[in-house]
Design an enzyme around this catalytic site. Sequence first.
Site, short mmCIF file in Angstrom:
data_model
loop_
_atom_site.label_atom_id
_atom_site.label_comp_id
_atom_site.label_asym_id
_atom_site.label_seq_id
_atom_site.Cartn_x
_atom_site.Cartn_y
_atom_site.Cartn_z
N GLU A 1 6.95 -10.69 -2.21
CA GLU A 1 6.72 -9.52 -1.99
C GLU A 1 6.07 -9.81 -0.69
OE1 GLU A 1 8.02 -5.90 -2.56
OE2 GLU A 1 9.36 -6.79 -4.71
N GLU B 1 6.76 -5.03 -10.37
CA GLU B 1 5.36 -4.73 -10.14
C GLU B 1 5.31 -4.20 -11.94
OE1 GLU B 1 6.01 -2.70 -6.25
OE2 GLU B 1 5.17 -3.81 -5.66
C1 BG6 Z 1 7.22 -3.34 -3.74
C2 BG6 Z 1 8.17 -2.84 -4.23
O1 BG6 Z 1 5.85 -2.42 -3.65
O2 BG6 Z 1 7.46 -2.64 -2.07
C3 BG6 Z 1 9.54 -2.99 -3.45
O3 BG6 Z 1 8.69 -3.71 -5.09
C4 BG6 Z 1 9.70 -1.99 -2.41
O4 BG6 Z 1 10.81 -2.44 -4.18
C5 BG6 Z 1 8.45 -2.81 -1.35
O5 BG6 Z 1 10.18 -1.73 -1.30
C6 BG6 Z 1 7.84 -2.02 0.24
O6 BG6 Z 1 7.69 -0.76 -0.11
P1 BG6 Z 1 8.59 0.39 0.49
O7 BG6 Z 1 8.24 1.72 -0.37
O8 BG6 Z 1 7.59 0.42 2.19
O9 BG6 Z 1 9.70 -0.41 0.42
#
Ligand code: BG6
Length: 471
Positions: free
Chosen positions: A368, A175
């Site tokens: 993701e 990111e």
């Molecule tokens: C992304 C990141 O922004 O979202 C991850 O690359 C992160 O590291 C994921 O865990 C989900 O966000 P969160 O804050 O719910 O863990």
Amino acid sequence: MKMQDGFLWGGATAANQCEGAWNVDGKGISTADVATVGSHTIPRKYTKGIIEGENYPSHEAIGFYHRYKEDIKLFAQMGFKCFRMSINWTRIFPIGDEAEPNEAGLQFYDDVFDECLKYGMEPVVTVSHYETPYGLVEKYGSWRNRKTVAFYVNYCKTIFTRYKNKVKYWMTFNEINCIALMPFIAAGITIEPGENKNQVTFQAAHHQFVASAKAVALGHEINPDFKIGMMMIYPLIYAETCNPDDALEAMKNMDLHYFFSDVQVRGYYSNKMKKYISKNNITIKMEAEDEEILNKGTVDYIGFSYYMSMVASADEQKKEIAAGNMLGGINNPYLKASDWGWQIDPVGVRISLNNLYDRYHKPLFIVENGLGAVDKVEKDGSINDDYRIDYFRAHIEQLELAVNEDGVELMGYTPWGCIDLISASTGEMKKRYGFIYVDKDNDGNGTLTRSKKKSFYWYKKVIETNGEDLD
Ligand code: BG6
């Protein structure tokens, strides 16, 4: 509908959110190791060094460091074709500026990759996922300082050479477009009172662009078969109304994200960004060779995370932040939100795929996507996470449409936190994404025992049928 043969179904994690063993086998302290636990409403603190008595969730995380064999076996049972993970820079270079790597750290990832390959699972590796060596922060100011480029490139050279026959898919920074939003998490930078945040983060971003481009060129020299991608959060932003002023506002918000992908995919700063930079009194200090470095180090594919969409309005009065929508924006009345306020938008993933493909004509990889939710363990031990299955079904349907009806080139799909892990934004355990449940709570209590949720069996069937059976 189904996906093409060879589609990389899998799951995604990051070292600091799952490994634990924060000071084991010569590992140094990373920026993630000084981040305390927070919540939906209380932000995480980033302490100056490790302070006794604070709760640092990365220190144990979910104990993947000691349990990776069990976890990878579970991924294999779901039929994963790939596993996205990151290497913890401080296992390899504990301070960050050493000339020689830490052999114990290198051996650990050799073992993890071997375990993946044993099951025919391709490792997809992020070089830097929200964990800069804290030593670089203290000694050099982290990515503020051009010297960090050389340290990063040396780290890349070490891991690319060591794992050249085990890892084919890489991403240079997680990111990368989140640097202004989360300067410490993304780049080990704290903005001091009175400092021009834009100036600091744009300069640091430039250093990351140069580092990434150098790494891409070097990686291709080490193994021409490497596929090295960039990775961005894709924040799909809609205009609130058909008022052209709202449309312009949405476009301007998106531009600030495309700035990052433009440089990494096309190899140069766009005219629009150059104007933005000068208009905002930002001066990016570049070396004579930087243009050529950026030009020669363009990426092979675009990895991106997709969780939610946002809404922009030109009306100053309306610029309230949608509850929990970490990227801002106003509420979208057509969408429901997760328990953490992230607005759920499956059609948005189809639009995002189209936007990125039309803009760059490069292969895409959704690295993701997922739903952070509170799970309940029933008396019989089962976890019936139908809400998570619904979320994934709706998103996979849309990505299949993007591929089969719109012709988008999509390499794979790795849902986030395929095993429950520490939340990056809040440090909580309670915000769970996994197909696999981990027995641990926000205060660190629990046995770390793993168990399969209902979604585990569902996703297994999706992979088995190459995305055809989503029921
Ligand atoms: C992304 C990141 O922004 O979202 C991850 O690359 C992160 O590291 C994921 O865990 C989900 O966000 P969160 O804050 O719910 O863990």
